[in-house]
Each structure stands twice: as C-alpha cells, then as structure tokens.
Design a protein around this motif. Sequence first.
Motif, PDB file in Angstrom:
ATOM      1  N   ARG A 135       0.808  -1.210   0.000  1.00 51.91           N
ATOM      2  CA  ARG A 135       0.000   0.000   0.000  1.00 51.91           C
ATOM      3  C   ARG A 135       0.849   1.271   0.000  1.00 51.91           C
ATOM      4  O   ARG A 135       2.034   1.241  -0.300  1.00 51.91           O
ATOM      5  CB  ARG A 135      -0.974   0.005   1.173  1.00 51.91           C
ATOM      6  CG  ARG A 135      -1.768  -1.292   1.336  1.00 51.91           C
ATOM      7  CD  ARG A 135      -2.551  -1.681   0.103  1.00 51.91           C
ATOM      8  NE  ARG A 135      -3.584  -0.675  -0.187  1.00 51.91           N
ATOM      9  CZ  ARG A 135      -3.956  -0.357  -1.423  1.00 51.91           C
ATOM     10  NH1 ARG A 135      -3.372  -0.903  -2.471  1.00 51.91           N
ATOM     11  NH2 ARG A 135      -4.910   0.524  -1.605  1.00 51.91           N
ATOM     12  N   LYS A 297     -11.513   0.241  -4.959  1.00 51.73           N
ATOM     13  CA  LYS A 297     -11.875  -0.040  -3.565  1.00 51.73           C
ATOM     14  C   LYS A 297     -12.774   1.052  -2.999  1.00 51.73           C
ATOM     15  O   LYS A 297     -13.784   0.775  -2.341  1.00 51.73           O
ATOM     16  CB  LYS A 297     -10.597  -0.161  -2.725  1.00 51.73           C
ATOM     17  CG  LYS A 297     -10.859  -0.458  -1.254  1.00 51.73           C
ATOM     18  CD  LYS A 297      -9.541  -0.557  -0.488  1.00 51.73           C
ATOM     19  CE  LYS A 297      -9.789  -0.868   0.976  1.00 51.73           C
ATOM     20  NZ  LYS A 297      -8.511  -0.987   1.740  1.00 51.73           N
ATOM     21  N   LYS A 303     -14.714  -3.981   1.235  1.00 54.40           N
ATOM     22  CA  LYS A 303     -14.209  -4.224   2.582  1.00 54.40           C
ATOM     23  C   LYS A 303     -13.520  -5.581   2.700  1.00 54.40           C
ATOM     24  O   LYS A 303     -12.695  -5.779   3.597  1.00 54.40           O
ATOM     25  CB  LYS A 303     -15.367  -4.161   3.594  1.00 54.40           C
ATOM     26  CG  LYS A 303     -16.180  -2.859   3.561  1.00 54.40           C
ATOM     27  CD  LYS A 303     -15.351  -1.673   3.992  1.00 54.40           C
ATOM     28  CE  LYS A 303     -16.211  -0.413   4.038  1.00 54.40           C
ATOM     29  NZ  LYS A 303     -15.420   0.782   4.446  1.00 54.40           N
ATOM     30  N   ASN A 304     -13.850  -6.498   1.813  1.00 54.19           N
ATOM     31  CA  ASN A 304     -13.310  -7.854   1.864  1.00 54.19           C
ATOM     32  C   ASN A 304     -11.852  -7.851   1.378  1.00 54.19           C
ATOM     33  O   ASN A 304     -11.572  -7.536   0.224  1.00 54.19           O
ATOM     34  CB  ASN A 304     -14.159  -8.779   0.996  1.00 54.19           C
ATOM     35  CG  ASN A 304     -13.783 -10.236   1.169  1.00 54.19           C
ATOM     36  OD1 ASN A 304     -12.638 -10.620   1.010  1.00 54.19           O
ATOM     37  ND2 ASN A 304     -14.785 -11.055   1.479  1.00 54.19           N
ATOM     38  N   ASN A 305     -10.927  -8.211   2.256  1.00 56.79           N
ATOM     39  CA  ASN A 305      -9.506  -8.175   1.925  1.00 56.79           C
ATOM     40  C   ASN A 305      -9.124  -9.180   0.846  1.00 56.79           C
ATOM     41  O   ASN A 305      -8.265  -8.913   0.000  1.00 56.79           O
ATOM     42  CB  ASN A 305      -8.661  -8.427   3.176  1.00 56.79           C
ATOM     43  CG  ASN A 305      -8.731  -7.269   4.157  1.00 56.79           C
ATOM     44  OD1 ASN A 305      -8.944  -6.122   3.757  1.00 56.79           O
ATOM     45  ND2 ASN A 305      -8.566  -7.558   5.440  1.00 56.79           N
ATOM     46  N   LYS A 306      -9.768 -10.354   0.858  1.00 53.35           N
ATOM     47  CA  LYS A 306      -9.464 -11.369  -0.151  1.00 53.35           C
ATOM     48  C   LYS A 306      -9.931 -10.915  -1.531  1.00 53.35           C
ATOM     49  O   LYS A 306      -9.236 -11.128  -2.534  1.00 53.35           O
ATOM     50  CB  LYS A 306     -10.119 -12.698   0.227  1.00 53.35           C
ATOM     51  CG  LYS A 306      -9.490 -13.366   1.442  1.00 53.35           C
ATOM     52  CD  LYS A 306     -10.118 -14.734   1.702  1.00 53.35           C
ATOM     53  CE  LYS A 306      -9.443 -15.411   2.895  1.00 53.35           C
ATOM     54  NZ  LYS A 306     -10.046 -16.745   3.190  1.00 53.35           N
ATOM     55  N   PHE A 308     -10.230  -7.805  -2.483  1.00 50.90           N
ATOM     56  CA  PHE A 308      -9.331  -6.720  -2.887  1.00 50.90           C
ATOM     57  C   PHE A 308      -8.003  -7.270  -3.383  1.00 50.90           C
ATOM     58  O   PHE A 308      -7.448  -6.788  -4.375  1.00 50.90           O
ATOM     59  CB  PHE A 308      -9.113  -5.766  -1.716  1.00 50.90           C
ATOM     60  CG  PHE A 308      -8.306  -4.557  -2.058  1.00 50.90           C
ATOM     61  CD1 PHE A 308      -8.694  -3.701  -3.081  1.00 50.90           C
ATOM     62  CD2 PHE A 308      -7.138  -4.269  -1.375  1.00 50.90           C
ATOM     63  CE1 PHE A 308      -7.948  -2.584  -3.415  1.00 50.90           C
ATOM     64  CE2 PHE A 308      -6.382  -3.153  -1.694  1.00 50.90           C
ATOM     65  CZ  PHE A 308      -6.784  -2.311  -2.713  1.00 50.90           C
ATOM     66  N   LEU A 309      -7.479  -8.300  -2.719  1.00 49.68           N
ATOM     67  CA  LEU A 309      -6.242  -8.937  -3.171  1.00 49.68           C
ATOM     68  C   LEU A 309      -6.431  -9.549  -4.560  1.00 49.68           C
ATOM     69  O   LEU A 309      -5.539  -9.460  -5.418  1.00 49.68           O
ATOM     70  CB  LEU A 309      -5.799 -10.012  -2.179  1.00 49.68           C
ATOM     71  CG  LEU A 309      -4.523 -10.786  -2.535  1.00 49.68           C
ATOM     72  CD1 LEU A 309      -3.323  -9.847  -2.591  1.00 49.68           C
ATOM     73  CD2 LEU A 309      -4.281 -11.908  -1.519  1.00 49.68           C
TER      74      LEU A 309
END
Length: 366
Positions: A135, A297, A303-306, A308-309
């Motif tokens: 980031r 985003k 909000k879901n990190n997976k 976003f990845l």
Amino acid sequence: MERKLNKEQVSILSYFLIRSCFMGLAMEMLVQISKQDSIFGLILGVIMGIIPFLLYQYLMDYRPDFSIIELNMHAFGKKVGKIINLLLIGFVFLLGVIVFWNLIIFISSQYLYQTPPLFIAIMFIIPIFYLLIRRLKGISRVATILFFFAILLYFISILGLMGQVHWYNFRPLLVNSTSSIINSGFHYFAYCTLILFLITIIPKNEIATTNQMKLKKSWRIGYFLIHLFTFSALFFTIAVFGIKMTLIYQYPEYHILKRVNIIGILERIESTLAFRWIFDFFISITFCLYFVTEGLKRTFQIKNNKLFLGIQVLVCILITYLSTKIFSNNTEGFTFLTNVFPAFLVIFFFLIPCLTYFQLKRKRTP
C-alpha cells in the motif's frame, strides 16, 4: 488515523511520475516538434501546468478526508460519480500500460536485446505487485530510498558532462515557428504536469504535516524543482549532442551518458547511471496501479480483503499482458502518443477535474 507519508514524499512521488513520462515520451516530442527551441517549449509547458497544479491543490483541500474518488461522488452524486470514477480508473490503467510499455522497450533495446518482452514484464511485475500490496506506506518508503540513489546518479552524470557543453549547439535559436514552440509546450504540459493528477488519490489528511500551508509550499517548491531536473536533462542532451544527433537516437538521454567521463576514472558507466530511469518507471507504474486498485476499492467500498487482493492480482496480470501487446511497433506507438494521447490526458486529467471544481463551487453556493 495513521499517517502514511510526509509532505516531502508527496514531492518525491511527483518526481517519479513526471520523470517517467519525460523519458521516451515528452522529451522526444519536444525535440521532434521544435528542435533546439524545445527549451522554450518546456518552459511554456511548466507555466501552463501551474493552473492544473493549483486546481489539484484545491481539490485536495476541499475535503481533506476525501480522495478524488469520494470527491467525485460527493460532487456529482453516487451514480454519475461512479461512472466518472470508472472512466478515470480505466484511463489511469491505460496510462500505466503505456509507461510499462515504455519501460519494456527501454530495457529490451538497451539492456536485454534478445529477451522476450513478456519475460521482461514478468520480471518487473513481481516486485511491483509486492510493493502494491504494501500500500501507500510501502510505496512511499521505497520511492524515498530510490530517490536518493537517483539524485546521486544524476549528479554523477552532470559532473561528467559539464566539460562537454557546447553553447553553439543551441544556435540558431528561435528559428522554428511560434506554433511549433506552443505545440511542443502543449505536449510537455500534457505529459509532465497533468500527470500530477494521480496524487489526488491520496486524501490530504493522510499526509503528516504540522501545518497545511507547509504542505502546499513544499509541493509547490517540489513542482518547480522537478521541472528543473527535466530542463537540465533536455539542456545537457542538446548542449552535448547537438540537435541532429539528438533526433537520431530513440533514447538520447541514455546515449548521452556514454559521454560521461570523470577525470578518466569513471567511463562507460551509462548502464549504471541509467538505473535512475528504471526507478522512474518502476515507481510510476506502481503508483498508477495503486490509483486503479484504490480507486476501485473506494468507488465500490470494498471491505473484503481477499476480494481486494484478487483485484490487485487481476490488475497486475492484465497490465503485464497488455503492455507487451498495446502497440505492434515503436512507430505506431510514437504516432499514437504524439497525435492522440495528449488530448485524452487533457480530457481526463484537466477537463474532468475542472468539472468537479465547478460542481463543488455550485454546491457551496447558497
């Protein structure tokens, strides 16, 4: 809220963004359009760039907790704002593809002659992806480290070229038409000042400073210092090579480094000195992808990190493939980037922010 970068790092990121669009793009257009008078075109482009630069500062000041993404949705409403954001994100992705393509062309032509472009792209996208998932804090820290190396290499280059400057290489001056100088200034304006729009993805309250006026002053000083670096690159290239040789080479900024000679000790070190351009491309591509992923985003409030990845992975795969396929040859690419792309830069990085500005002004009017 944890501060992610300081005011100096804003100028450092700006440095890499401008420099990445100067080498292989803006500089070649300057010398092709206005020859030795390109010095005046560059100065004109810097002056023209003051207006959008102040516009970007206003947008960041309007709501310090908003990036340009939230600001567009605030100004135009969620539906129209999302459409504008998606257009901006798509265009920034295209810009990233073009910068990546320029990096691949530079590496393949000057370093790895027989290496497939896709392999070169994969070599770079791996560290870019790692930096992307770190980031803004990670990007700014690496940019700061690379900046100090770049400045060291820059001064070594200048020291080795100062004794080879020939003023007659600029003569005769002002032999090109005024329209040529204005045209070259427009190209520099489009590539090397409007690119700073990308900084607006950073909400102002994520920049650590004790005084917001100090941030403005620091970025303004940085703006002119960065253009001083690009001016010196153009100046030394023409002053040492002359305009005819400058026009022959695809990357005259690289080939001039072959002339670097420091008291007979440091010679033929152009490959090492040119690493600073690789730094420029590397940070610029990373920040373009940061704008794209962060923009998605914030637009869709992911909000879901997976998830976003997964978006980050997909974006990196797409840019790796498209950067090797976007142009069939260098001539086609240079024609598009000279005649078409500057207009898109103006539309997306100047006209759309202007619309946002007027819409915000209208909302504030009772």
